[in-house]
Design a protein around this motif. Structure first.
Motif, PDB file in Angstrom:
ATOM      1  N   ASP A 143      60.872 -16.503 -69.119  1.00  0.00           N
ATOM      2  CA  ASP A 143      60.716 -17.481 -70.181  1.00  0.00           C
ATOM      3  C   ASP A 143      62.028 -18.240 -70.343  1.00  0.00           C
ATOM      4  OD1 ASP A 143      60.585 -18.663 -72.863  1.00  0.00           O
ATOM      5  OD2 ASP A 143      58.768 -17.455 -73.099  1.00  0.00           O
ATOM      6  N   ARG A 144      61.943 -19.550 -70.507  1.00  0.00           N
ATOM      7  CA  ARG A 144      63.147 -20.368 -70.590  1.00  0.00           C
ATOM      8  C   ARG A 144      64.079 -19.906 -71.712  1.00  0.00           C
ATOM      9  NH1 ARG A 144      63.724 -25.032 -68.182  1.00  0.00           N
ATOM     10  NH2 ARG A 144      61.454 -25.296 -67.978  1.00  0.00           N
ATOM     11  N   ARG A 145      63.531 -19.533 -72.847  1.00  0.00           N
ATOM     12  CA  ARG A 145      64.353 -19.150 -73.991  1.00  0.00           C
ATOM     13  C   ARG A 145      65.108 -17.846 -73.748  1.00  0.00           C
ATOM     14  NH1 ARG A 145      60.083 -16.680 -78.485  1.00  0.00           N
ATOM     15  NH2 ARG A 145      59.274 -15.039 -77.140  1.00  0.00           N
ATOM     16  N   ASP A 146      64.614 -17.019 -72.794  1.00  0.00           N
ATOM     17  CA  ASP A 146      65.227 -15.723 -72.533  1.00  0.00           C
ATOM     18  C   ASP A 146      65.994 -15.678 -71.216  1.00  0.00           C
ATOM     19  OD1 ASP A 146      63.842 -14.939 -74.815  1.00  0.00           O
ATOM     20  OD2 ASP A 146      62.138 -14.176 -73.662  1.00  0.00           O
ATOM     21  N   SER A 147      66.080 -16.799 -70.504  1.00  0.00           N
ATOM     22  CA  SER A 147      66.568 -16.774 -69.129  1.00  0.00           C
ATOM     23  C   SER A 147      67.988 -16.242 -69.004  1.00  0.00           C
ATOM     24  CB  SER A 147      66.467 -18.167 -68.500  1.00  0.00           C
ATOM     25  OG  SER A 147      67.202 -19.108 -69.251  1.00  0.00           O
ATOM     26  N   THR A 148      68.887 -16.671 -69.867  1.00  0.00           N
ATOM     27  CA  THR A 148      70.275 -16.221 -69.765  1.00  0.00           C
ATOM     28  C   THR A 148      70.390 -14.734 -70.051  1.00  0.00           C
ATOM     29  OG1 THR A 148      71.090 -18.398 -70.426  1.00  0.00           O
ATOM     30  CG2 THR A 148      72.618 -16.550 -70.618  1.00  0.00           C
ATOM     31  N   THR A 161      60.700 -20.561 -64.010  1.00  0.00           N
ATOM     32  CA  THR A 161      60.918 -20.611 -65.455  1.00  0.00           C
ATOM     33  C   THR A 161      59.703 -21.222 -66.130  1.00  0.00           C
ATOM     34  OG1 THR A 161      63.286 -20.891 -65.092  1.00  0.00           O
ATOM     35  CG2 THR A 161      62.448 -21.437 -67.270  1.00  0.00           C
ATOM     36  N   ILE A 162      59.226 -20.555 -67.156  1.00  0.00           N
ATOM     37  CA  ILE A 162      58.107 -21.093 -67.921  1.00  0.00           C
ATOM     38  C   ILE A 162      58.559 -21.300 -69.353  1.00  0.00           C
ATOM     39  CG2 ILE A 162      56.376 -20.008 -66.447  1.00  0.00           C
ATOM     40  CD1 ILE A 162      55.959 -17.939 -68.650  1.00  0.00           C
ATOM     41  N   ASP A 163      57.950 -22.257 -70.011  1.00  0.00           N
ATOM     42  CA  ASP A 163      58.243 -22.487 -71.418  1.00  0.00           C
ATOM     43  C   ASP A 163      57.450 -21.508 -72.256  1.00  0.00           C
ATOM     44  OD1 ASP A 163      60.052 -24.660 -71.193  1.00  0.00           O
ATOM     45  OD2 ASP A 163      58.361 -25.951 -70.673  1.00  0.00           O
ATOM     46  N   HIS A 164      58.033 -21.145 -73.390  1.00  0.00           N
ATOM     47  CA  HIS A 164      57.378 -20.176 -74.277  1.00  0.00           C
ATOM     48  C   HIS A 164      55.987 -20.661 -74.667  1.00  0.00           C
ATOM     49  CE1 HIS A 164      56.723 -17.232 -77.344  1.00  0.00           C
ATOM     50  NE2 HIS A 164      56.627 -18.144 -78.276  1.00  0.00           N
ATOM     51  N   ARG A 196      49.943 -21.727 -61.770  1.00  0.00           N
ATOM     52  CA  ARG A 196      50.070 -22.590 -62.950  1.00  0.00           C
ATOM     53  C   ARG A 196      48.721 -23.219 -63.295  1.00  0.00           C
ATOM     54  NH1 ARG A 196      55.122 -23.389 -64.852  1.00  0.00           N
ATOM     55  NH2 ARG A 196      56.918 -23.166 -63.449  1.00  0.00           N
TER      56      ARG A 196
END
Length: 324
Positions: A143-148, A161-164, A196
């Motif tokens: 998930d993009r928000r959790d990538s880092t 990467t997927i968006d939430h 997708r």
């Protein structure tokens, strides 16, 4: 796992979700719906419903590795999907098996946060997953928000990467569909595109499982308004509503942000205030009318909630106190 005679069989290594919207149950649904065979190894059993996860039971590492070995020695799946891994010992066991058997494709959907944002994996386990599992994976879904937080600074293999997404289990379904298309021999880019498309047209049209929390909460409030003067026991209301006390408490916390007991107590407190402010009943008579065992019991309850004794409140009370 190096042979491809069983390339329609996909091994999923993840947790169990009783709602069927994520975890091994969802993997099996997606994989079989797309024409492949799902085999599984469970890492964690969750106590979960539509309101969220209440508790985890992480299976011992030797049980997890034993499940995986039993499957790979027998049916040799060439595609492996990995999801929820919470314990360092379990992560090490999975890494050993993957390193030894070397499946053709390893798709990893790192389940690090719940759909409500709760951290599910400790820092020590997360560090091990980054350092030793990620390099073994051919494709990583994040998930993009959790990538880092999930990936760190250096990654090998394909990262998708997927968006939430609002619906619970979206990333899980995407990863399962990707495994199917990879097992069918599609190149990675094409398999990602097809996965997708599947999620866009299939997962978003499925009606999410709906719990009865809102209706139950409304029924609970109506019941409390009727019975609070006779019974302040949480178990009484749970029994009347035919649910467990734990589930009723979960509903109250999710909807009202408060415990079941505090809601019941508020009705009692407002009734005491009303009686003190608008009647000439003695405190002992009020205690009897509202189901307290004694005047002292009522006084302790009232003082703890308000910081005042019933007598002090009566002397300073407004003439028209609010009702619950």
């Amino acid at each position: 796992m190096k042979q491809e005679t069983h390339n329609n069989t996909i091994l999923t290594i993840t947790g169990s979700d009783p709602t069927g919207e994520s975890g091994v149950q969802a993997d099996i649904k997606v994989i079989t719906s797309l024409g492949c065979t799902a085999v599984s190894a469970i890492t964690t059993i969750t106590l979960q419903n539509t309101l969220g996860i209440q508790e985890f039971y992480d299976l011992p590492a030797d049980i997890v590795s034993g499940q995986i070995e039993a499957i790979v020695n027998d049916v040799e799946p060439t595609v492996v999907k990995i999801g929820l891994v919470r314990r360092r010992e379990v992560a090490e066991a999975i890494i050993r098996v993957i390193t030894h058997h070397q499946p053709r494709c390893v798709v990893y959907d790192p389940v690090v946060y719940s759909s409500r944002g709760d951290l599910l994996v400790g820092d020590d386990t997360l560090h091990l997953l980054r350092e030793r599992l990620l390099p073994l994976c051919t494709t990583i879904i994040v998930d993009r928000r959790d990538s880092t937080a999930v990936l760190g600074s250096s990654i090998s293999g394909n990262v998708v990467t997927i968006d939430h997404e609002a619906n619970h289990g979206f990333a899980n379904g995407f990863a399962s569909a990707l495994c199917v298309y990879l097992s069918q021999g599609f190149p990675t880019d094409e398999a990602i595109s097809k996965a997708r498309d599947y999620c866009s047209h299939r997962l978003t049209t499925v009606t999410a499982l709906q719990g009865r929390g809102s209706q139950l909460y409304n029924d609970f409030i109506r019941l409390v308004a009727k019975d609070y003067s006779h019974n302040s026991d949480v178990a009484h209301y749970a029994g009347e509503l035919n649910v467990s006390s734990a589930y009723l408490g979960q509903v109250c916390r999710r909807i009202a942000g408060r415990s079941t007991k505090s809601i019941i107590d508020d009705y009692l407190l407002e009734a005491i205030k009303r009686q003190l402010a608008t009647t000439t009943l003695t405190i002992q008579e009020i205690a009897i009318a509202l189901g307290f065992s004694s005047q002292a019991h009522l006084s302790r309850f009232f003082s703890k909630a308000t910081g005042l004794s019933p007598t002090a409140f009566r002397q300073s009370a407004p003439s028209n106190p609010s009702t619950p």
